[in-house]
Enzyme design. Structure first.
Site, short mmCIF file in Angstrom:
data_model
loop_
_atom_site.label_atom_id
_atom_site.label_comp_id
_atom_site.label_asym_id
_atom_site.label_seq_id
_atom_site.Cartn_x
_atom_site.Cartn_y
_atom_site.Cartn_z
N ARG A 167 0.82 -1.22 0.00
CA ARG A 167 0.00 0.00 0.00
C ARG A 167 0.85 1.27 0.00
O ARG A 167 0.63 2.18 -0.78
CB ARG A 167 -0.88 0.05 1.25
CG ARG A 167 -2.01 -0.93 1.28
CD ARG A 167 -2.87 -0.64 2.52
NE ARG A 167 -3.79 -1.72 2.78
CZ ARG A 167 -3.47 -2.82 3.44
NH1 ARG A 167 -2.24 -3.00 3.89
NH2 ARG A 167 -4.37 -3.77 3.64
N ILE A 168 1.83 1.32 0.91
CA ILE A 168 2.64 2.54 1.04
C ILE A 168 3.54 2.70 -0.19
O ILE A 168 3.65 3.80 -0.74
CB ILE A 168 3.45 2.52 2.35
CG1 ILE A 168 2.48 2.54 3.55
CG2 ILE A 168 4.41 3.70 2.42
CD1 ILE A 168 3.15 2.33 4.92
N ILE A 177 11.55 4.87 4.90
CA ILE A 177 10.39 5.25 5.72
C ILE A 177 9.77 3.99 6.33
O ILE A 177 8.66 4.04 6.87
CB ILE A 177 9.31 6.00 4.91
CG1 ILE A 177 8.96 5.27 3.61
CG2 ILE A 177 9.78 7.41 4.59
CD1 ILE A 177 8.01 4.15 3.68
N ALA A 178 10.48 2.85 6.23
CA ALA A 178 9.89 1.56 6.63
C ALA A 178 10.23 1.24 8.09
O ALA A 178 9.54 1.70 9.01
CB ALA A 178 10.37 0.47 5.68
N ARG A 179 11.25 0.46 8.29
CA ARG A 179 11.74 0.16 9.63
C ARG A 179 13.27 0.22 9.57
O ARG A 179 13.87 -0.21 8.57
CB ARG A 179 11.29 -1.23 10.10
CG ARG A 179 9.85 -1.29 10.59
CD ARG A 179 9.64 -0.51 11.88
NE ARG A 179 8.26 -0.53 12.38
CZ ARG A 179 7.35 0.41 12.11
NH1 ARG A 179 7.65 1.43 11.34
NH2 ARG A 179 6.15 0.32 12.63
N GLU A 208 16.16 2.99 17.32
CA GLU A 208 15.43 4.20 17.72
C GLU A 208 15.27 4.25 19.23
O GLU A 208 15.01 3.22 19.83
CB GLU A 208 14.03 4.19 17.08
CG GLU A 208 14.08 4.55 15.62
CD GLU A 208 12.72 4.49 14.94
OE1 GLU A 208 11.69 4.75 15.59
OE2 GLU A 208 12.71 4.17 13.75
N HIS A 230 10.91 9.73 13.05
CA HIS A 230 9.78 8.82 12.81
C HIS A 230 8.46 9.59 12.73
O HIS A 230 7.54 9.38 13.52
CB HIS A 230 9.72 7.74 13.92
CG HIS A 230 8.99 6.50 13.48
ND1 HIS A 230 9.43 5.22 13.75
CD2 HIS A 230 7.83 6.32 12.80
CE1 HIS A 230 8.58 4.33 13.26
NE2 HIS A 230 7.60 4.99 12.68
C1 8YV Z 1 3.41 4.76 13.47
C2 8YV Z 1 4.42 3.38 11.64
O1 8YV Z 1 3.00 6.00 13.84
O2 8YV Z 1 2.21 2.57 11.39
C3 8YV Z 1 3.40 2.32 11.51
O3 8YV Z 1 3.81 1.15 11.45
O4 8YV Z 1 5.54 3.21 11.33
C4 8YV Z 1 4.15 4.72 12.20
O5 8YV Z 1 4.12 5.75 11.35
C5 8YV Z 1 4.24 4.20 14.56
O6 8YV Z 1 5.12 3.24 14.15
C6 8YV Z 1 3.34 3.61 15.57
O7 8YV Z 1 3.08 2.27 15.27
#
Ligand code: 8YV
Length: 317
Positions: free
Chosen positions: A156-157, A234-236, A265, A283
């Site tokens: 999706r993203i 922008i993932a992890r 983090e 984040h």
């Molecule tokens: C959240 C995110 O705000 O939805 C996610 O997985 O990465 C974020 O933008 C944050 O991680 C809270 O889960």
């Protein structure tokens, strides 16, 4: 029914939850410790955890038959929860997809533009009172319109990023994904990360975190990237070998990076903080009130369904 929110959320979210449950909100935003998580499983019918609340297999050890029936994660990413162990203990896990998509894609584009057009560097210059005035050759960056973006993960993203790049910036879109995706615009699937890295002016990571994608991007990928290309995550954080990224930046193998997430983090290595060609955000992916409210409402809907014995709308296990 008693429900625990492991940290403070927008008021509207808590109010919505209070329509259904006796709600407890933890005011401390340090992640829950294992003992606190085990206690939460025995004291509450449902828990709303989020990023950092590491519900590992050890936490679920002996949790079968515990009072808690659902972990309604706030956020789409749930790599901090051992979903199989939760399931084995009879605990349902849900997440909040959809609500996060556009906001997270917007942050990807923010990072692409800020990094390629040297916006952070320029802002620091102005704030330091060091701007000596406009010149035709000052702070020249990379023009983004018409360039090639390579997206790793077209869920999706990833698709929302691709749409913005295609329609907003006339960019050519390449992607790597386990399966081919149908898109309403031109997007070319390539077979390997190396192929993507070689061709892209921007490499953007949009795969979920977790064991399967741990250090998916490392020195080999950076070595294939073009020296003028930018790397965006922008993932992890742990999808990327952060140490390898730092080395690639230091060696000039890539032109810069835009990061919203980090391997450990909230620690951000000093080496990254020292580099002008790196944009560092804390984040911010979904950090807009209406988005956080929508995410919270989804979590509440998931709680309500799960605790009424129904299948929650966003079941992940
Ligand atoms: C959240 C995110 O705000 O939805 C996610 O997985 O990465 C974020 O933008 C944050 O991680 C809270 O889960």
């Amino acid at each position: 029914m008693r429900v625990l929110f492991t940290c403070r959320y927008p008021d509207a979210v808590i109010a919505r939850a209070e329509e259904h449950f006796e709600v407890e909100v933890r005011e401390d935003r340090t992640p829950l410790k294992p003992g606190q998580m085990r206690a939460a499983l025995t004291l509450y019918d449902g828990v709303v955890p989020t990023l950092g609340d590491a519900f590992t297999a050890e936490v679920f050890d002996g949790a079968e038959g515990s009072r808690c029936k659902v972990l309604a994660n706030f956020g789409v990413g749930y790599n901090h929860i051992d979903v199989a162990a939760a399931r084995a203990s009879g605990i349902t896990v849900t997440n909040t997809p959809g609500a996060v998509t556009d906001a997270t894609a917007d942050i990807a584009l923010t990072l692409m533009l800020m990094t390629a057009r040297r916006a952070g560097e320029g802002e620091r210059l102005v704030r330091a009172g060091k701007w000596a005035g406009w010149t035709p050759t000052q702070l020249l960056g990379l023009h983004m319109t018409g360039k090639t973006v390579g997206i790793i993960g077209l869920g999706r993203i990833g698709q929302a990023i691709a749409r913005r790049c295609h329609y907003g910036f006339g960019m050519k879109v390449l992607y790597v994904n386990r399966s081919a995706r149908e898109t309403s615009f031109a997007a070319t699937r390539v077979e390997t990360l190396a192929e993507l890295a070689q061709a892209a002016d921007f490499v953007v990571v949009a795969v979920p975190g977790g064991a399967e994608t741990h250090h998916l991007i490392g020195a080999d990928v950076f070595a294939e990237m073009q020296p003028h290309a930018f790397f965006i995550n922008i993932a992890r954080g742990n999808v990327v070998d952060e140490a390898a990224l730092i080395l690639a930046l230091q060696a000039g193998e890539i032109a810069g990076a835009g990061l919203d997430v980090y391997e450990h983090e909230p620690q951000v290595p000093e080496a990254l903080r020292a580099m002008e060609n790196v944009t560092l955000l804390p984040h911010l992916g979904t950090a807009a009130l209406e988005v956080r409210e929508q995410m919270g409402f989804m979590a509440v809907d998931n709680l309500v369904a799960a605790l009424n014995g129904e299948t929650p709308p966003n079941l992940v296990n």
